[in-house]
Motif scaffolding. Structure first.
Motif, PDB file in Angstrom:
ATOM      1  N   VAL A 168      -4.291  92.982 -58.187  1.00  0.00           N
ATOM      2  CA  VAL A 168      -2.969  93.095 -58.809  1.00  0.00           C
ATOM      3  C   VAL A 168      -3.098  93.198 -60.332  1.00  0.00           C
ATOM      4  N   VAL A 223      -1.150  91.788 -63.590  1.00  0.00           N
ATOM      5  CA  VAL A 223      -0.202  90.730 -63.942  1.00  0.00           C
ATOM      6  C   VAL A 223       0.187  90.891 -65.416  1.00  0.00           C
ATOM      7  N   TYR A 249       5.422  86.327 -56.992  1.00  0.00           N
ATOM      8  CA  TYR A 249       4.720  86.023 -58.233  1.00  0.00           C
ATOM      9  C   TYR A 249       5.345  86.762 -59.421  1.00  0.00           C
ATOM     10  N   THR A 250       6.658  86.968 -59.345  1.00  0.00           N
ATOM     11  CA  THR A 250       7.382  87.674 -60.404  1.00  0.00           C
ATOM     12  C   THR A 250       8.576  86.846 -60.858  1.00  0.00           C
ATOM     13  N   THR A 252       4.127  90.766 -61.338  1.00  0.00           N
ATOM     14  CA  THR A 252       2.869  90.996 -60.637  1.00  0.00           C
ATOM     15  C   THR A 252       3.053  92.197 -59.721  1.00  0.00           C
TER      16      THR A 252
END
Length: 541
Positions: free
Chosen positions: A139, A141, A224-225, A231
């Protein structure tokens, strides 16, 4: 805390004042005031660019916005501001770790199998790190720079004050009001600081591009955002800035340019939502040859009216029709009452002569638009900010295509999209749909029609409507007024019929035959008969 903020703001103000003085704003002010070229324009532009760089990230990003105002600033300023780089020193990994764990509520070890401490890219608002999730997915980030919200808020406050100070000089020299541009920048940069908005647009574009098997949009990892972290799927491939690596991988640059142009025109004419910053740094050619667009922080929306304006402008050059070009200019820009239309039309005619003899495949859309912008600046016509984003995106996409292949023609690829949209937009069915679509405007017009008609008739009876004319044939003038009056009368009746019909259709009034309202059929017949009356009167004028 307030006192500390005030002291900090005062120090920043002093810093800005020192830098502005250092780069000779007094000379620039004199240059704009007198409009004399004792100072070389390119020298002033270079100095202005260096000043923005030293003022810091907020002012650099504002300079980047200014570089998109092709219809406002001289070309020397545009070219200098385009060179502004949004690269700054990365912030420490300890800060990255702190922000991620604070935002996501987990330790980095619980989320990532691997995390590259060195950022792949660092900009004024944030930086990007490559990582590997626990499930094995790679990913990218993006983490927002710590404290950037306070810095932006402080700098925007000072930028607005500075804008008010120089607004008069800017109006004198560049013929536009800088304050609305600063306000737009304020909104734009605040949106860019909310990564959830960008993540939303990534999802929208992923859906829009799903029809193309040669385009890819990275997936968002929403778990994860947040507003300060985004992300997304890491994309392996070749940056469009490195053409040689793409060639070495065996890809055909002209084919890629054609595919990219098709995707761009699809965004404009079909999706109505476009990537507003499609420069090579935001394009990756994936290892399987698919085109991937990244960084969706800047997007634009386009209306059917904008599409029509664009078609009219290009068609005007192809068909040597200055009226069509003038129509598009009046809709793309704010044309003041003091503009001398005969001189403007003369300049447009000169442009047409330059491009009319060229075959379609040799038409350079970027050069055409730049020449149009030069004419607009000459006549102090300012392009609307909503339109400038569209026209800038077109120029960037056209430039990418030509950079990939010198013989590539952006307009040639656009032709089928132009024709398909025009055929759909001007179809009788769509015209009827627009005309007869129930609207609150019709109800408002219906309420105002009796009083407006009464006022008009009263003015006629009092003789308060006066027309002054100088003619050689008085009898001809009388006949003209008679036919014009007939047209006005018929037009008023047609307006009343349309308003009444729209209200009845909106409220489902009256019987139907085979699901078709009888009132619709009757009204269409009446409108056709009245239209014939107008055409007949027009022929006699």
């Amino acid at each position: 805390m307030k006192r500390i903020g005030a002291v900090s703001g005062f120090k920043r103000f002093n810093q800005i004042a020192y830098i502005v003085t250092k780069y000779g704003l007094s000379e620039l002010a004199e240059f704009t005031k007198l409009k004399k070229h004792s100072l070389d324009e390119s020298t002033v532009a270079k100095r202005f660019k260096r000043m923005l760089e030293e003022l810091g990230p907020t002012f650099v990003k504002f300079g980047q916005l200014l570089s998109t105002q092709e219809g406002i600033l001289p070309e020397s300023f545009i070219e200098e501001l385009k060179q502004l780089q949004d690269n700054v020193e990365p912030f420490a990994f300890e800060e990255v770790k702190k922000i991620i764990e604070s935002e996501l509520g987990k330790s980095m070890g619980d989320i990532f199998e691997e995390f590259d401490e060195r950022p792949e890219a660092s900009a004024s608002l944030g930086q990007v790190h490559k990582a590997k999730l626990k499930n094995g997915d790679y990913v990218a980030v993006k983490i927002q720079r710590p404290g950037i919200e306070d810095v932006i808020a402080s700098d925007m406050f000072l930028l607005k004050r500075l804008g008010m100070l120089i607004s008069k000089r800017v109006k004198q020299f560049f013929h536009f009001d800088i304050m609305p541009l600063i306000d737009e920048f304020d909104k734009t940069i605040r949106r860019e600081m909310d990564y959830e908005i960008e993540a939303h647009f990534i999802e929208v574009f992923k859906k829009n591009f799903s029809r193309f098997d040669y385009v890819y949009v990275p997936s968002v990892y929403w778990e994860y955002t947040t507003r300060k972290i985004i992300t997304m799927e890491y994309i392996f491939g070749f940056k469009a800035t490195n053409k040689q690596s793409i060639i070495d991988a065996g890809f055909d640059l002209k084919e890629l340019a054609t595919k990219g142009a098709k995707v761009f025109w699809y965004q404009i004419f079909d999706a109505g939502l476009f990537h507003a910053d499609p420069h090579p740094g935001n394009i990756i050619i994936m290892e399987d040859g698919r085109i991937c667009y990244i960084d969706y922080g800047m997007v634009g929306k386009i209306t059917d009216e904008d599409k029509v304006n664009l078609i009219e402008m290009i068609s005007g050059f192809i068909e040597k029709d200055a009226i069509r070009i003038m129509y598009s200019i009046e809709n793309f820009a704010s044309v003041g009452e003091d503009v001398k239309e005969d001189e403007l039309m003369s300049d447009i005619d000169e442009l047409i002569e330059m491009y009319h003899s060229l075959p379609l495949k040799r038409m350079n859309l970027t050069k055409i638009l730049r020449d149009v912008f030069a004419v607009l600046r000459k006549h102090r016509i300012v392009i609307k900010r909503s339109s400038s984003r569209l026209l800038r995106a077109i120029m960037i996409a056209d430039g990418v295509g030509r950079d990939f292949h010198p013989d590539f023609n952006f307009v040639d690829v656009a032709a089928p999209y132009f024709k398909r949209f025009a055929k759909k937009y001007y179809s009788p069915l769509n015209v009827l749909r627009i005309l007869f679509k129930p609207s609150p405007d019709y109800l408002i017009a219906a309420r105002k029609l009796p009083s407006a008609t009464k006022h008009f008739v009263g003015s006629l009876q009092k003789g308060s409507i006066k027309i002054t004319a100088e003619v050689d044939e008085f009898s001809r003038m009388i006949d003209t007024f008679r036919y014009v009056a007939r047209q006005i009368g018929i037009s008023l009746i047609m307006s009343a019929v349309i308003v009444g019909m729209s209200i009845m259709l909106a409220y489902n009034v009256g019987p139907k035959v085979h699901s078709i309202p009888i009132v619709l059929v009757i009204c269409i017949v009446v409108l056709v008969v009245l239209a014939i009356g107008i055409i007949d009167a027009e022929k006699k004028l």
